[in-house]
Design a protein around this motif. Structure first.
Motif, short mmCIF file in Angstrom:
data_model
loop_
_atom_site.label_atom_id
_atom_site.label_comp_id
_atom_site.label_asym_id
_atom_site.label_seq_id
_atom_site.Cartn_x
_atom_site.Cartn_y
_atom_site.Cartn_z
N ILE A 1 6.28 13.05 -10.14
CA ILE A 1 4.88 13.35 -9.86
C ILE A 1 4.76 14.80 -9.41
CG2 ILE A 1 2.87 12.76 -8.44
CD1 ILE A 1 4.06 9.92 -8.15
N GLU A 2 3.88 15.53 -10.09
CA GLU A 2 3.60 16.92 -9.74
C GLU A 2 2.23 16.95 -9.07
OE1 GLU A 2 3.90 19.36 -13.30
OE2 GLU A 2 5.38 17.93 -14.07
N GLY A 3 2.22 17.04 -7.75
CA GLY A 3 0.98 17.06 -6.99
C GLY A 3 0.99 15.99 -5.92
N GLU A 4 -0.09 15.93 -5.18
CA GLU A 4 -0.19 15.01 -4.05
C GLU A 4 -1.17 13.88 -4.36
OE1 GLU A 4 1.81 15.11 -1.41
OE2 GLU A 4 2.73 16.85 -2.37
N ILE A 5 -0.91 12.74 -3.77
CA ILE A 5 -1.80 11.58 -3.91
C ILE A 5 -2.85 11.66 -2.82
CG2 ILE A 5 -1.96 9.07 -3.82
CD1 ILE A 5 0.96 9.00 -4.83
N ALA A 6 -4.09 11.94 -3.23
CA ALA A 6 -5.22 12.02 -2.32
C ALA A 6 -6.48 11.85 -3.15
CB ALA A 6 -5.25 13.37 -1.60
N ALA A 7 -7.51 11.28 -2.54
CA ALA A 7 -8.77 11.11 -3.26
C ALA A 7 -9.24 12.46 -3.79
CB ALA A 7 -9.82 10.49 -2.35
N TRP B 1 0.83 -1.20 0.00
CA TRP B 1 0.00 0.00 0.00
C TRP B 1 0.88 1.26 0.00
CZ3 TRP B 1 -4.78 1.41 -0.97
CH2 TRP B 1 -5.22 2.68 -0.56
N ARG B 2 1.90 1.29 0.86
CA ARG B 2 2.80 2.45 0.90
C ARG B 2 3.49 2.65 -0.45
NH1 ARG B 2 4.39 0.26 5.71
NH2 ARG B 2 6.48 -0.21 4.93
N ALA B 3 3.89 1.56 -1.08
CA ALA B 3 4.55 1.67 -2.39
C ALA B 3 3.60 2.24 -3.44
CB ALA B 3 5.07 0.30 -2.83
N LEU B 4 2.33 1.90 -3.33
CA LEU B 4 1.33 2.39 -4.29
C LEU B 4 0.91 3.83 -4.03
CD1 LEU B 4 -1.15 -0.63 -4.53
CD2 LEU B 4 0.20 0.32 -6.41
N THR B 5 0.84 4.23 -2.79
CA THR B 5 0.15 5.49 -2.46
C THR B 5 1.02 6.58 -1.84
OG1 THR B 5 -0.54 4.66 -0.29
CG2 THR B 5 -2.04 4.26 -2.16
N THR B 6 2.29 6.32 -1.65
CA THR B 6 3.21 7.35 -1.16
C THR B 6 3.90 7.96 -2.38
OG1 THR B 6 3.58 6.10 0.87
CG2 THR B 6 5.20 7.81 0.32
N ARG B 7 3.81 9.25 -2.49
CA ARG B 7 4.31 9.94 -3.70
C ARG B 7 5.73 9.52 -4.06
NH1 ARG B 7 4.89 16.44 -4.23
NH2 ARG B 7 6.34 16.36 -5.94
N GLU B 8 6.65 9.56 -3.10
CA GLU B 8 8.05 9.24 -3.38
C GLU B 8 8.21 7.78 -3.80
OE1 GLU B 8 7.55 12.78 -1.16
OE2 GLU B 8 6.95 10.77 -0.54
N GLU B 9 7.45 6.89 -3.16
CA GLU B 9 7.58 5.48 -3.49
C GLU B 9 6.94 5.15 -4.84
OE1 GLU B 9 7.32 2.48 -0.51
OE2 GLU B 9 7.60 3.94 1.11
N LEU B 10 5.76 5.68 -5.10
CA LEU B 10 5.12 5.46 -6.40
C LEU B 10 6.03 6.00 -7.51
CD1 LEU B 10 2.74 4.64 -8.22
CD2 LEU B 10 1.69 6.85 -7.70
N GLU C 1 -5.77 15.60 -8.79
CA GLU C 1 -5.24 15.27 -10.11
C GLU C 1 -3.78 15.68 -10.13
OE1 GLU C 1 -7.45 15.98 -13.71
OE2 GLU C 1 -9.26 16.36 -12.55
N VAL C 2 -2.94 14.83 -10.69
CA VAL C 2 -1.51 15.11 -10.77
C VAL C 2 -1.03 14.88 -12.20
CG1 VAL C 2 -1.14 14.39 -8.36
CG2 VAL C 2 -0.73 12.75 -10.21
N TRP C 3 0.08 15.50 -12.51
CA TRP C 3 0.78 15.20 -13.75
C TRP C 3 1.94 14.29 -13.40
CZ3 TRP C 3 -0.46 15.84 -18.68
CH2 TRP C 3 -1.49 16.73 -18.99
#
Length: 154
Positions: free
Chosen positions: A40-46, A23-32, A49-51
Motif C-alpha cells: 500500500i502506497e499511502g495512508e488509510i484515512a477518510a 477493524w484493526r485488520a481492515l483499517t491498519t495499513r500493515e495489517e490490511l 487515495e492510495v495505490w
C-alpha cells in the motif's frame, strides 16, 4: 444472469475475533497489506487515495487505486475502486468506481462481517460482466484470508 442482477455483490462471514480486532485488520495499513496481500502506497484515512500493488503470486504486480470514503470505528469501513485488472485501454478518469462497504456486527464469540460491493450497473458494458465475475469470486476468497488472519492474530 441479467445485467440488472450484476449490480451488487453481497458476502458475509463469521470471524472468531472481536469487532475491534477485525477493524484493526481492515483499517491498519500493515495489517490490511498482510491479509489482502498488497503493498500500500499511502495512508488509510477518510478522503485519502492510495495505490495498492498485489503481492499474491497469482496476481503479482497488478496495481489499483482505492479511495477511502468512510471509517466509523469499529463498525463501518467504505472504499471506492475500479474493479478488475487495470486495462491500459480504459480511461479510469471516466470509468465509474464501485463502492465496497464493510459492516462489522458483534456476535457471541466474534464478529459477523458483511461486505457489499455496489455500482457495477454503472460500469461500461464491455467491462461489467468480467469485473462482476472476478469480484464475486474474489470476495469469497479474500474474506477467508481476512478470517484466518484475524483469528490467528487474536
Amino acid at each position: 444472469m441479467t445485467f440488472t442482477e450484476m449490480s451488487r455483490i453481497d458476502r458475509s462471514i463469521e470471524i472468531s475475533a472481536t469487532p475491534e480486532r477485525v477493524w484493526r485488520a481492515l483499517t491498519t495499513r500493515e495489517e490490511l497489506a498482510a491479509w489482502f496481500q498488497v503493498a500500500i502506497e499511502g495512508e488509510i484515512a477518510a478522503g485519502s487515495e492510495v495505490w495498492m500493488t498485489t503481492t499474491n503470486p497469482a496476481y503479482s504486480g497488478m496495481r489499483f487505486q482505492v479511495k477511502f470514503v468512510e471509517l466509523v470505528p469499529p463498525s463501518r469501513f467504505v472504499w471506492e475502486w475500479h474493479p478488475g485488472a487495470v486495462d491500459p485501454k480504459v480511461d479510469y478518469a471516466k470509468e465509474h468506481r464501485t463502492t465496497v462497504t464493510f459492516t462489522l456486527e458483534p456476535k457471541p464469540g466474534g464478529t459477523r462481517l458483511n461486505v457489499s460491493e455496489t455500482g457495477f450497473d454503472a460500469i461500461s458494458l464491455p467491462r461489467r460482466a468480467s469485473a462482476f465475475k472476478d469480484n464475486t469470486q474474489g470476495w469469497a476468497e479474500v474474506l477467508v484470508w481476512l478470517q484466518k488472519y484475524a483469528e490467528e492474530a487474536n
